[in-house]
Write a protein that holds these residues in place. Structure first.
Motif, PDB file in Angstrom:
ATOM      1  N   ASP A  49       0.830  -1.212   0.000  1.00 55.03           N
ATOM      2  CA  ASP A  49       0.000   0.000   0.000  1.00 55.03           C
ATOM      3  C   ASP A  49       0.862   1.260   0.000  1.00 55.03           C
ATOM      4  O   ASP A  49       0.589   2.202  -0.727  1.00 55.03           O
ATOM      5  CB  ASP A  49      -0.950   0.016   1.201  1.00 55.03           C
ATOM      6  CG  ASP A  49      -2.106  -0.958   1.046  1.00 55.03           C
ATOM      7  OD1 ASP A  49      -2.404  -1.375  -0.097  1.00 55.03           O
ATOM      8  OD2 ASP A  49      -2.714  -1.319   2.078  1.00 55.03           O
ATOM      9  N   ASN A  52       2.948   1.657  -3.343  1.00 55.38           N
ATOM     10  CA  ASN A  52       2.039   1.967  -4.451  1.00 55.38           C
ATOM     11  C   ASN A  52       1.721   3.464  -4.527  1.00 55.38           C
ATOM     12  O   ASN A  52       1.452   3.983  -5.602  1.00 55.38           O
ATOM     13  CB  ASN A  52       0.750   1.152  -4.315  1.00 55.38           C
ATOM     14  CG  ASN A  52      -0.141   1.274  -5.514  1.00 55.38           C
ATOM     15  OD1 ASN A  52       0.302   1.138  -6.649  1.00 55.38           O
ATOM     16  ND2 ASN A  52      -1.420   1.538  -5.261  1.00 55.38           N
ATOM     17  N   GLU A  78      -6.272  -5.150  -4.614  1.00 59.56           N
ATOM     18  CA  GLU A  78      -7.060  -4.690  -5.773  1.00 59.56           C
ATOM     19  C   GLU A  78      -6.640  -3.309  -6.268  1.00 59.56           C
ATOM     20  O   GLU A  78      -6.799  -3.003  -7.438  1.00 59.56           O
ATOM     21  CB  GLU A  78      -8.548  -4.662  -5.416  1.00 59.56           C
ATOM     22  CG  GLU A  78      -9.180  -6.025  -5.351  1.00 59.56           C
ATOM     23  CD  GLU A  78     -10.679  -5.958  -5.090  1.00 59.56           C
ATOM     24  OE1 GLU A  78     -11.308  -4.922  -5.382  1.00 59.56           O
ATOM     25  OE2 GLU A  78     -11.203  -6.954  -4.588  1.00 59.56           O
ATOM     26  N   THR A  79      -6.117  -2.484  -5.390  1.00 58.52           N
ATOM     27  CA  THR A  79      -5.761  -1.109  -5.751  1.00 58.52           C
ATOM     28  C   THR A  79      -4.432  -1.004  -6.494  1.00 58.52           C
ATOM     29  O   THR A  79      -4.060   0.076  -6.929  1.00 58.52           O
ATOM     30  CB  THR A  79      -5.674  -0.239  -4.485  1.00 58.52           C
ATOM     31  OG1 THR A  79      -4.728  -0.837  -3.591  1.00 58.52           O
ATOM     32  CG2 THR A  79      -7.033  -0.113  -3.806  1.00 58.52           C
TER      33      THR A  79
END
Length: 184
Positions: A49, A52, A78-79
């Motif tokens: 996270d 990203n 998913e992100t």
């Protein structure tokens, strides 16, 4: 003023993000793949996270192509959309006379054909012999083999926070990177 493209952060898979083994460990596995018990490295989701938000991400493993793609799809939040997911077929086989075996190398010059520059690319791996020719771009981490107390990704996050805006990743020292972070 034009904003600079984020650094491309290329992540190894086995013993860097996960540990897959045919022998079940004394801790609960995260999932099973074929005959393998797969264990996610502690802080994996938090790490992905964070990176990203600040980096372009990719995965490059020397493992079998189908295995790599399937594992990445399973662990990928998913992100996150990876710039690429490469496996064994993108590696270069080289004889390592020091190790007396053949090694599948990840030669970063291959990413130039994808439009990335070496000055803006880092590769994170637990196997220096696989990234030998990428000296100025490599960050070596300790291998993950199922230790739940492992905090390597947490430490790596702290290091990456400090370097996320550097202009040329090849101009600063990455050996001893753990010594540059504040330990509590």
């Amino acid at each position: 003023m034009k904003t600079k493209e984020p650094i491309l952060l290329i992540l190894d898979l086995d013993e860097t993000l996960i540990h897959a083994t045919e022998k079940k460990l004394a801790i609960p596995h995260d999932f099973k793949y074929a005959d393998y018990f797969v264990y996610k490295r502690p802080f994996l989701n938090e790490f992905l996270d964070f990176v990203n938000q600040h980096f372009k991400l990719a995965v490059w493993s020397s493992a079998d192509d189908k295995y790599v793609n399937d594992i990445v799809e399973t662990i990928r939040p998913e992100t996150i959309n990876f710039e690429f997911v490469w496996a064994r077929t993108r590696c270069t086989v080289r004889r390592d006379y020091d190790l007396d075996r053949y090694v599948r190398e990840k030669r970063l010059k291959k990413i130039k054909k994808q439009g990335f520059t070496l000055e803006r690319a880092l590769i994170v791996d637990d196997s220096p012999e696989k990234t030998k020719d990428n000296f100025g771009n490599a960050i070596y981490i300790n291998p993950f083999e199922g230790n739940l107390a492992d905090d390597e990704l947490k430490k790596l996050t702290e290091f990456l926070i400090k370097i996320k805006n550097v202009e040329n990743v090849r101009t600063f020292e990455k050996r001893g990177w753990r010594n540059t972070i504040d330990t509590q």
